[in-house]
Design an enzyme around this catalytic site. Structure first.
Site, short mmCIF file in Angstrom:
data_model
loop_
_atom_site.label_atom_id
_atom_site.label_comp_id
_atom_site.label_asym_id
_atom_site.label_seq_id
_atom_site.Cartn_x
_atom_site.Cartn_y
_atom_site.Cartn_z
N HIS A 1 -2.15 5.57 6.49
CA HIS A 1 -0.75 5.99 6.60
C HIS A 1 -0.68 7.43 6.06
CE1 HIS A 1 0.37 1.75 6.84
NE2 HIS A 1 0.07 1.50 5.59
N CYS B 1 0.84 -1.21 0.00
CA CYS B 1 0.00 0.00 0.00
C CYS B 1 0.87 1.25 0.00
CB CYS B 1 -0.92 -0.02 1.22
SG CYS B 1 -0.07 -0.38 2.76
P1 NAD Z 1 -4.94 -10.92 6.66
O1 NAD Z 1 -4.26 -11.53 7.82
O2 NAD Z 1 -6.03 -9.94 6.89
O3 NAD Z 1 -5.51 -12.05 5.71
C1 NAD Z 1 -4.76 -13.16 5.33
C2 NAD Z 1 -5.70 -14.32 5.08
O4 NAD Z 1 -4.97 -15.43 4.59
C3 NAD Z 1 -6.42 -14.77 6.34
O5 NAD Z 1 -7.78 -14.99 6.04
C4 NAD Z 1 -5.71 -16.08 6.69
O6 NAD Z 1 -6.56 -16.98 7.35
C5 NAD Z 1 -5.36 -16.60 5.32
N1 NAD Z 1 -4.26 -17.59 5.33
C6 NAD Z 1 -3.52 -18.02 6.38
N2 NAD Z 1 -2.64 -18.96 5.95
C7 NAD Z 1 -2.83 -19.10 4.62
C8 NAD Z 1 -2.23 -19.92 3.63
N3 NAD Z 1 -1.26 -20.79 3.91
N4 NAD Z 1 -2.64 -19.81 2.35
C9 NAD Z 1 -3.62 -18.94 2.03
N5 NAD Z 1 -4.23 -18.15 2.93
C10 NAD Z 1 -3.84 -18.24 4.22
O7 NAD Z 1 -3.76 -10.28 5.80
P2 NAD Z 1 -3.91 -9.08 4.77
O8 NAD Z 1 -3.81 -7.80 5.51
O9 NAD Z 1 -5.06 -9.33 3.88
O10 NAD Z 1 -2.55 -9.22 3.97
C11 NAD Z 1 -2.42 -10.08 2.85
C12 NAD Z 1 -1.23 -9.63 2.03
O11 NAD Z 1 -1.51 -8.31 1.53
C13 NAD Z 1 0.10 -9.52 2.78
O12 NAD Z 1 1.14 -9.80 1.87
C14 NAD Z 1 0.15 -8.06 3.18
O13 NAD Z 1 1.44 -7.60 3.42
C15 NAD Z 1 -0.47 -7.42 1.95
N6 NAD Z 1 -1.06 -6.10 2.16
C16 NAD Z 1 -1.80 -5.82 3.27
C17 NAD Z 1 -2.34 -4.56 3.42
C18 NAD Z 1 -3.14 -4.20 4.63
O14 NAD Z 1 -3.21 -3.02 5.00
N7 NAD Z 1 -3.79 -5.11 5.29
C19 NAD Z 1 -2.14 -3.58 2.44
C20 NAD Z 1 -1.43 -3.91 1.29
C21 NAD Z 1 -0.88 -5.18 1.15
#
Ligand code: NAD
Length: 345
Positions: free
Chosen positions: A222, A143
């Site tokens: 942010h 992000c």
């Molecule tokens: P999150 O924890 O909200 O969601 C992750 C999901 O993946 C959960 O539902 C979890 O149960 C599931 N999971 C767990 N183990 C898994 C596996 N082995 N295979 C597939 N799914 C699995 O995380 P998020 O915030 O959605 O982040 C996901 C990605 O996006 C990360 O790489 C993060 O850095 C990136 N990201 C997050 C944000 C943010 O603000 N949340 C912003 C941009 C990018």
């Protein structure tokens, strides 16, 4: 061509990507995964997204039906139905998951929690849509990097040289996260410079940039505090830079004082007012009255809705990798007209 998209991981990013894919006319959600039974399973089923398990373990798969959720099978079955998978698992699971995708012989997209080296190709629409055309694997940058891209890439493209120093003032946790912090501290990232600036160079190598980061006790956005040095002899004024950003997709430039939007609290209230799902704001918000060019040096602030700015980027990345839409602005228009409808802006 209808693109079959699987979403592996249905959390903060995954559920938004699924809805965004579902809103497009040229792609369809063939399934989403959960690790085990939870409210998210109910949500997926109610939205008519076929539900699968993140593993192929039979006992794990059986757990879903024991809790009343119809599970269509394990991850391998899902990958067999898809042209491309968007990996939205928590960061650092990349190597394990990438192997599954390669075994299934399908294209894959990771998120910014993974390293550039995992795919060797990092992506944002405005920086390098072309490089992802027909690619097999890519990473949609974080992000923060997406936010930096939206304002710095058009500026760099217009003047050919940029030296940037920025401070990333980061939210401590997402609103739905009860495990992260700090809750009563300002926490500097002691790895200096931070990884954020360096990451921008994975999508636009020409921009010279360093960053520092601090985490603060807020959940909603942010803020970036940016100083950018333009080349000698440039023809820009503060006004022409503002105009450039006003014409850039997915950037909102607004006068904070006039609109009484002077902090991230009011920005997110505006996001809720305009009525998108989850109160998301896909655009980067720049305070017009906080932009100032003094000689070659540009100062500005921008705010990033961390949970949603990368969502439309994932959609554009799917189109690039599937080789269906070459012009990034055309893809952006297709994506945004379906998910970024708003009232009052
Ligand atoms: P999150 O924890 O909200 O969601 C992750 C999901 O993946 C959960 O539902 C979890 O149960 C599931 N999971 C767990 N183990 C898994 C596996 N082995 N295979 C597939 N799914 C699995 O995380 P998020 O915030 O959605 O982040 C996901 C990605 O996006 C990360 O790489 C993060 O850095 C990136 N990201 C997050 C944000 C943010 O603000 N949340 C912003 C941009 C990018």
């Amino acid at each position: 061509m209808m693109i079959n998209v699987a979403i592996n991981g249905f959390g903060t990013i995954g559920k938004r990507v699924a809805d965004a894919v579902d809103a497009q006319e040229d792609m369809i959600v063939v399934g989403v995964t959960k690790t085990g039974p939870s409210f998210g399973c109910k949500l997926a089923i109610n939205k008519n997204f076929p539900l699968f398990c993140t593993s192929d373990d039979e006992e794990n798969i059986a757990l879903f039906s024991e809790h009343g959720y119809e599970c269509q099978g394990g991850i391998s079955t899902l990958l067999g139905l898809a042209d491309i998978v968007v990996d939205c698992s928590p960061g650092k699971m990349g190597n394990l998951n990438a192997q599954k995708y390669r075994n299934a012989g399908i294209k894959y997209i990771f998120q910014g929690g993974e390293k550039h080296e995992l795919t060797g190709l990092s992506y944002t629409s405005c920086a390098n849509h072309d490089s992802a055309f027909n690619a097999n694997a890519a990473r949609v940058v974080s992000c923060n990097t997406t936010g930096l891209s939206r304002t710095l890439v058009p500026l760099y493209d217009a003047c050919g040289q940029l030296d940037v120093e920025c401070t990333m003032i980061r939210r401590a946790a997402d609103p739905g996260d009860s495990t992260s912090g700090p809750i009563n501290a300002i926490k500097p990232v002691l790895k200096v410079p931070s990884h954020h600036g360096i990451d921008l160079m994975t999508v636009k190598p020409g921009i010279k940039i360093n960053s520092l980061a601090v985490a603060v006790p807020t959940t909603i956005m942010h803020v970036h505090s940016i100083i950018a040095d333009l080349p000698e002899g440039h023809n820009f004024t503060t006004e022409s830079i503002i105009e450039l950003w006003k014409n850039q997709p997915r950037v909102i430039v607004m006068n904070g004082s006039e609109n009484r939007i002077t902090s991230t609290a009011e920005v997110m209230e505006m996001a809720r007012d305009i009525g998108r799902k989850w109160g998301d704001l896909h655009e980067i918000f720049v305070w017009e009255d906080g932009v100032s060019l003094k000689g070659n040096r540009l100062y500005y602030f921008q705010a990033i809705h961390q949970e949603s700015d990368v969502i439309p980027e994932n959609i554009d990345c799917i189109r690039a990798m599937m080789g269906t839409v070459k012009d990034w602005k055309k893809s952006v228009e297709m994506t945004d007209s379906s998910i970024s409808k708003y009232y009052g802006l």
